[in-house]
Motif scaffolding. Structure first.
Motif, mmCIF file in Angstrom:
data_model
loop_
_atom_site.group_PDB
_atom_site.id
_atom_site.type_symbol
_atom_site.label_atom_id
_atom_site.label_comp_id
_atom_site.label_asym_id
_atom_site.label_seq_id
_atom_site.Cartn_x
_atom_site.Cartn_y
_atom_site.Cartn_z
ATOM 1 N N HIS A 1 23.763 9.254 -68.747
ATOM 2 C CA HIS A 1 23.455 8.208 -67.848
ATOM 3 C C HIS A 1 22.094 8.142 -67.203
ATOM 4 O O HIS A 1 21.706 9.168 -66.561
ATOM 5 C CB HIS A 1 24.765 7.756 -66.804
ATOM 6 N N TRP B 1 25.816 4.569 -61.440
ATOM 7 C CA TRP B 1 26.785 4.264 -62.432
ATOM 8 C C TRP B 1 28.173 4.617 -61.672
ATOM 9 O O TRP B 1 28.782 5.667 -61.941
ATOM 10 C CB TRP B 1 26.657 5.294 -63.585
ATOM 11 N N ALA C 1 31.062 6.190 -63.576
ATOM 12 C CA ALA C 1 30.863 7.580 -64.492
ATOM 13 C C ALA C 1 31.924 8.643 -64.047
ATOM 14 O O ALA C 1 32.255 8.517 -62.819
ATOM 15 C CB ALA C 1 29.394 7.797 -64.267
ATOM 16 N N PHE D 1 23.745 5.740 -71.483
ATOM 17 C CA PHE D 1 23.987 4.350 -70.761
ATOM 18 C C PHE D 1 22.636 3.944 -70.028
ATOM 19 O O PHE D 1 21.971 5.304 -69.475
ATOM 20 C CB PHE D 1 24.985 4.593 -69.831
ATOM 21 N N GLN E 1 27.482 -3.291 -64.429
ATOM 22 C CA GLN E 1 28.121 -1.760 -64.442
ATOM 23 C C GLN E 1 28.768 -1.533 -63.010
ATOM 24 O O GLN E 1 29.834 -0.659 -63.081
ATOM 25 C CB GLN E 1 27.168 -0.566 -64.556
#
Length: 213
Positions: free
Chosen positions: A4, A16, A19, A54, A198
């Protein structure tokens, strides 16, 4: 391994939030040339265990440049791939406004730059009463690398290995997503969180469904 990418200003799970706990993160700067950031990512972030990267907004550009010769998948949130959507009305309008603003910047007129940038990028007009408290933000934004002029082309990307997630709020990002879909990418709209799709509660589910299929 799923990597990420985040900016120095919003790190790790703040960038994120969905995650997993064992996720790997790497910070890339938005004020350095995209190819330099791509080289850094390839050197310190990518290895044989990397399944997917990502990335969000401008930082999707160095991510794409770093993995385009590989089979690594990309999960991109509102990627700022302005190069691949040149000619689209909204894309050209955005670029024209930014270029006009940067002429003001080149002339040493940071206030003139901000009067064009603030309504375009942050919503609401620039106001003299708030200028002193916004001056630093204006200067920081002015240092960022423009998201075009990087030679990125949809046909250079492994589009079937790309998932684009947008928020459905901005025609520019939808136009970019459309060009990627034309090249073979997948596209999902997760509305309600603006530029940060996200943050949507279904983001992890959507990303995993794409990567696991």
């Amino acid at each position: 391994m799923r990597l990420h990418i985040h900016s120095p200003g919003r790190s790790g799970p703040r960038a994120w939030p969905s995650a997993p706990g064992d996720a790997r993160f790497i910070a890339l700067r938005a004020d350095e040339p995209a190819r330099d950031a791509a080289s850094e990512l390839a050197k310190v972030g990518l290895d044989d265990s990397t399944e997917a990267v990502f990335a969000h907004s401008y930082l999707a550009i160095p991510a794409a440049l770093a993995v385009r010769e590989s089979s690594v998948a990309l999960v991109l949130v509102e990627p700022a791939f302005y190069d691949i959507a040149r000619g689209h009305r909204d894309i050209e309008s955005h670029i024209s406004t930014i270029e006009h603003a940067r002429l003001q910047l080149a002339a040493g007129n940071l206030w003139g730059y901000w009067t064009a940038i603030r309504p375009l990028m942050f919503g609401g007009p620039a106001q003299e009463v708030t200028w002193e408290e916004e001056r630093a933000a204006a200067a920081e934004f002015a240092r960022r690398t423009l998201p075009w002029g990087h030679g990125l082309r949809a046909e250079h990307l492994n589009a079937p290995r790309i998932l684009v997630v947008t928020g459905g709020w901005n025609d520019e990002y939808e136009a970019i997503a459309g060009r990627l879909v034309d090249a073979g990418a997948s596209h999902v709209v997760l509305p309600g969180h603006g530029h940060r799709a996200q943050d949507h509660p279904r983001f992890a589910e959507v990303a995993s469904a794409f990567l696991d299929r």
